[in-house]
Design a protein around this motif. Sequence first.
Motif, PDB file in Angstrom:
ATOM      1  N   PHE A  85     -13.071  -2.239   1.295  1.00 48.29           N
ATOM      2  CA  PHE A  85     -13.315  -1.504   0.044  1.00 48.29           C
ATOM      3  C   PHE A  85     -12.862  -0.056   0.127  1.00 48.29           C
ATOM      4  N   VAL A  86     -12.863   0.488   1.343  1.00 46.02           N
ATOM      5  CA  VAL A  86     -12.356   1.859   1.500  1.00 46.02           C
ATOM      6  C   VAL A  86     -10.876   1.897   1.121  1.00 46.02           C
ATOM      7  N   LEU A  87     -10.158   0.886   1.527  1.00 44.80           N
ATOM      8  CA  LEU A  87      -8.744   0.803   1.195  1.00 44.80           C
ATOM      9  C   LEU A  87      -8.558   0.709  -0.326  1.00 44.80           C
ATOM     10  N   ALA A  88      -9.403  -0.073  -0.972  1.00 45.05           N
ATOM     11  CA  ALA A  88      -9.317  -0.193  -2.435  1.00 45.05           C
ATOM     12  C   ALA A  88      -9.662   1.137  -3.097  1.00 45.05           C
ATOM     13  N   MET A  89     -10.698   1.801  -2.591  1.00 42.84           N
ATOM     14  CA  MET A  89     -11.097   3.087  -3.180  1.00 42.84           C
ATOM     15  C   MET A  89      -9.971   4.104  -3.066  1.00 42.84           C
ATOM     16  N   LEU A  90      -9.337   4.150  -1.900  1.00 39.84           N
ATOM     17  CA  LEU A  90      -8.289   5.135  -1.673  1.00 39.84           C
ATOM     18  C   LEU A  90      -7.027   4.799  -2.477  1.00 39.84           C
ATOM     19  N   LEU A 105       0.843  -1.195   0.000  1.00 33.78           N
ATOM     20  CA  LEU A 105       0.000   0.000   0.000  1.00 33.78           C
ATOM     21  C   LEU A 105       0.878   1.245   0.000  1.00 33.78           C
ATOM     22  N   LYS A 106       0.298   2.352  -0.420  1.00 30.32           N
ATOM     23  CA  LYS A 106       1.018   3.618  -0.297  1.00 30.32           C
ATOM     24  C   LYS A 106       1.267   3.864   1.193  1.00 30.32           C
ATOM     25  N   ALA A 107       2.417   4.471   1.503  1.00 31.28           N
ATOM     26  CA  ALA A 107       2.814   4.671   2.904  1.00 31.28           C
ATOM     27  C   ALA A 107       1.729   5.407   3.700  1.00 31.28           C
ATOM     28  N   GLN A 108       1.115   6.407   3.049  1.00 37.95           N
ATOM     29  CA  GLN A 108       0.097   7.198   3.772  1.00 37.95           C
ATOM     30  C   GLN A 108      -1.092   6.325   4.164  1.00 37.95           C
ATOM     31  N   LEU A 109      -1.400   5.362   3.306  1.00 35.93           N
ATOM     32  CA  LEU A 109      -2.556   4.508   3.587  1.00 35.93           C
ATOM     33  C   LEU A 109      -2.223   3.467   4.649  1.00 35.93           C
ATOM     34  N   LEU A 110      -1.005   2.948   4.584  1.00 31.75           N
ATOM     35  CA  LEU A 110      -0.590   1.976   5.584  1.00 31.75           C
ATOM     36  C   LEU A 110      -0.613   2.651   6.971  1.00 31.75           C
ATOM     37  N   GLU A 111      -0.177   3.886   6.992  1.00 31.51           N
ATOM     38  CA  GLU A 111      -0.189   4.623   8.250  1.00 31.51           C
ATOM     39  C   GLU A 111      -1.637   4.802   8.741  1.00 31.51           C
ATOM     40  N   GLY A 112      -2.529   5.081   7.785  1.00 25.58           N
ATOM     41  CA  GLY A 112      -3.944   5.225   8.129  1.00 25.58           C
ATOM     42  C   GLY A 112      -4.510   3.940   8.718  1.00 25.58           C
ATOM     43  N   VAL A 113      -4.141   2.833   8.117  1.00 27.21           N
ATOM     44  CA  VAL A 113      -4.629   1.520   8.564  1.00 27.21           C
ATOM     45  C   VAL A 113      -4.158   1.263  10.009  1.00 27.21           C
TER      46      VAL A 113
END
Length: 502
Positions: free
Chosen positions: A171-176, A122-130
């Motif tokens: 699905f939010v992760l996929a959308m982002l 995942l993009k770093a920003q998204l992994l951080e979000g998770v």
Amino acid sequence: MSDSWAQAVDQQELAAVTLGNLHLGDEKSKPPGSPTKLVVPPLEPPEEKGEEIPKTDTNGVVNNGDSPEKPEDDDKEDRAAQSLLNKLIRSNLVNNTNQVEVLQRDPNSPLYSVKSFEELRLKAQLLEGVYNMGFNRPSKIQENALPMMLAEPPQNLIAQSQSGTGKTAAFVLAMLSRVDPAHKYPQSLCLSPTYELALQTGKVIEQMGKFYPELKLAYAVRGNKLERGVKIQEQIVIGTPGTVLDWCSKLKFIDPRKIKVFVLDEADVMIATQGHQDQSIRIQRMLPRDCQMLLFSATFEESVWRFAQKVVPDPNIIKLKREEETLDTIKQYYVQCNNRDEKVQALCNIYGAITIAQAMIFCHTRKTAGWLAAELVKEGHQVALLSGEMMVEQRAAVIERFREAKEKVLVTTNVCARGIDVEQVSVVINFDLPVDKDGNPDNETYLHRIGRTGRFGKRGLAINMVDSKHSMNILNRIQEHFSKKIEKLDTDDLDEIEKIAN
Ligand SMILES: Nc1ncnc2c1ncn2[C@@H]1O[C@H](COP(=O)(O)OP(=O)(O)OP(=O)(O)O)[C@@H](O)[C@H]1O
């Protein structure tokens, strides 16, 4: 004279019970307030009838107009309200030990599943979000669904698993993930069945995208009025079918040909609302052929399946079976009484003899539930009452307080408590036995009320109140159905009651 005085007291006390458990002014369903990230969603309710929430008003009040004497009608319970309630009270992932069933569009392609979020690149920003949301590892359904959703080239997916198993987060992760922040137009589009559910999903999008501020979110919900000629710049849009359709066609706020990911959430709730199915299909037809289509549902009856196949071409399919409930770890008893006053007396005797951490008591009608709650308050119990005429947020607040053990007894009707797991309840009391519309035993409801899934495992206690030949007959038929003995309990014998607690 004294009778009417007594009735007045009853009514007052009943009102006190009800009000004592309401959290008025609960702000939960208000749109999130982050003006830089939002096209401001409406504070006022959706206006058009038949669009968002057919049987609730915009605050979630169930307007089924039932007389209070009648049992609450299962069919009239709003699926959307139920789904929202579950979301509001859930704090954790629902565990599921069942195997995930995966049906691949191309059975020859390798089947990936991941045990960590890192593996998804995942993009770093998204992994951080998770991680910031407290997720350590993918849930059962996410293990399989995420690699499929994030694969290149994109693949379509139909996924079904019970509420709380991590579909929304997936699905939010996929959308982002699929959005290019450099492009200032909608690229991910999600349809939700109601205004309130759209807001809940919007919150998840905002949380998960917290470290990715270039991504912006717009709410396509009724009441969110934009000037004509405007083009939405936010890359992600969440909305209800009617408004999204208008924004894509009549008003042209969104260019549907640029959408890369299309999500249809809560398909089972969606098709229960008249008009939503057609609107969703019309939106889907405007999307480009290579748009990734994803559909999610908590249940998978035939009608959902037919709808899913119409809106998701060439899908992969993932299914996760519900955990089975069982009566194996439950001790079941019945108490024989002559009328409802004796039933209350029996209840009080039970409370006098054993320590009950927390109990749920089921009644057939709202009226009985209200009356019983008042009776128990008179006896000095702290009682929470869950009743169908309450707003969804109020119901959620009652359940939350009960879950935090602020009250020890929850009196409710079946409809209100359906699908709600309050794990710490050790005793379930059927003040009225569950029957269907024709007065036959409702075995499924009986199992839902007192059954435990493998994950709870703990031993439970169920006490059934019988007050007529008819209810005795119902009890016998339930007993036969499950081939499990329901023992008689003499509530005048304190020693005997004490024994059941051991
Ligand atoms: N991998 C994970 N680890 C821990 N918690 C998670 C994970 N995925 C989701 N959750 C949390 O579990 C709860 C349920 O997740 P989610 O809402 O995504 O489930 P769902 O299947 O979409 O259910 P519903 O349709 O009722 O919302 C949420 O509180 C969410 O934050």
